[in-house]
Design an enzyme around this catalytic site. Structure first.
Site, short mmCIF file in Angstrom:
data_model
loop_
_atom_site.label_atom_id
_atom_site.label_comp_id
_atom_site.label_asym_id
_atom_site.label_seq_id
_atom_site.Cartn_x
_atom_site.Cartn_y
_atom_site.Cartn_z
N HIS A 1 0.63 -0.60 -2.80
CA HIS A 1 0.00 -1.91 -2.68
C HIS A 1 0.60 -2.93 -3.65
CE1 HIS A 1 -4.16 -4.02 -1.91
NE2 HIS A 1 -3.16 -4.58 -1.26
N TYR B 1 -10.22 -3.67 -2.70
CA TYR B 1 -11.19 -4.41 -1.93
C TYR B 1 -12.61 -4.10 -2.43
CZ TYR B 1 -7.17 -4.79 1.23
OH TYR B 1 -5.92 -5.00 1.76
#
Length: 351
Positions: A153, A69
């Site tokens: 992830h 992010y």
């Protein structure tokens, strides 16, 4: 596993006990920090700070982040805003699977997706050493010494393009990085381990392959989609595995309604989805309920779901999400949706 405990100002908490015996209290409404990484548009530093503080003020105590992010930016922005808080007063999750490499600006990852970020490039690495390095870097960016939940992830088809590529990443994780995650859990550096996944089928493959505590499932158990009830969620319930539900609005359409150009799973919604959402919205209106209210509340009906984490790009959006969580949904609404074939008959609903 998820019985409500001490309530926050506007909503409750749900507890999960990890394989290490650690108890983690998730607020039913969490904060997804991808917008802090300048996802789709640059976020002013002051607005970023106000947004996180607004989340705290409404009672959110679960914050999810990731190196991806903003290529480290979201973790960095959370640092001064959470580090001043008592570490035992909040839950934070971050992720492994990507290391960040310094590169020239024109080679950075996420051009067109993340804006005004550091010049870094993601390097996929699900190995043992890759996990250890990733956690070390995340702890440094966050300014803390332990992580509550560590997710692997994106070992999924959506990210890597094919089942074969996803299978290779799963193999890499389970033969390497998974053992690092287990070690970190046993040492107390992390309390719980899991994976952040875009497909419930891949999440189920992992759940059956390892000893995971919780999964972050992005958009795959919503008012529009309940296929995860086929086998994955029953497996989680049987084995005391928690679910954090990301993307409760299916990337937009369940928040905006079936408007022209509405987004469904990051693309313009096709006609069949627009029609289905319009039918759901009509039934909601008959009960005096807004579509967005039903969408945010629905996933919490499942006993495995410990938190929903919509994104918030401003203090106003965060406050609005908290207000939505306070909406009363009449039981007849869920039943009417089932009677119309718009909700699976076996879907548990909020009480």
């Amino acid at each position: 596993m998820t019985a409500p405990s001490t309530p926050s100002p506007r909503f409750g908490t749900r507890s999960l006990t990890s394989r290490s015996g650690a108890v983690i209290d998730f607020t039913e409404l969490g904060f997804g920090s991808a917008p802090l990484g300048n996802l789709y548009r640059a976020l002013d530093e002051d607005i970023a700070a106000l947004t996180v503080n607004a989340a705290w003020d409404v009672g959110i105590r679960y914050f999810d982040t990731a190196p991806l992010y903003g290529l480290g930016l979201a973790e960095t922005r959370l640092n001064p805003l959470l580090r001043r808080r008592n570490r035992d007063d909040y839950v934070i999750s971050t992720k492994i699977g990507r290391l960040l490499k310094v590169v020239p600006a024109d080679q950075r990852t996420g051009i067109g997706k993340f804006f005004n970020t550091p010049s870094r490039q993601e390097v996929y690495d699900y190995s043992y050493d890759g996990v250890m390095r990733s956690v070390e870097f995340s702890l440094e960016r966050l300014g803390i010494d332990r992580i509550d939940v560590l997710f692997a992830h994106d070992v999924d088809i959506f990210t890597h393009g094919s089942k074969e590529a996803s299978d290779r990443r799963i193999k890499e994780l389970m033969e390497g990085g998974y053992h690092a995650m287990e070690k970190l859990r046993s040492e107390g550096t992390v309390k719980a381990i899991g994976a952040g996944i875009n497909e419930w089928q891949v999440a189920e493959t992992l759940a059956r392959a390892g000893n995971f505590d919780v999964f972050l499932l992005a958009g795959r158990y919503t008012l529009l989609e309940q296929e995860a009830l086929q086998t994955f969620l029953p497996y989680c319930q049987e084995h005391n595995i928690g679910i954090v539900l990301g993307g409760p609005y299916n990337s937009g359409i369940l928040a905006t309604g079936p408007k022209p150009g509405a987004f469904y799973n990051y693309d313009p919604a096709p006609p069949a989805i627009l029609d289905r959402v319009a039918r759901i919205e009509r039934i909601c209106a008959e009960h005096g309920v807004k579509l967005v209210e039903a969408a945010l509340k629905f996933p919490l009906g499942h006993p495995c779901v410990v938190s929903v984490i919509p994104g918030g790009q401003s203090p106003q959006e965060v406050t609005r999400n908290a207000e939505i969580m306070g909406a009363a949904i009449p039981p007849a609404l869920w039943q009417d949706l089932k009677d119309e074939g718009l909700l699976r008959g076996d879907a548990p609903v909020p009480k």
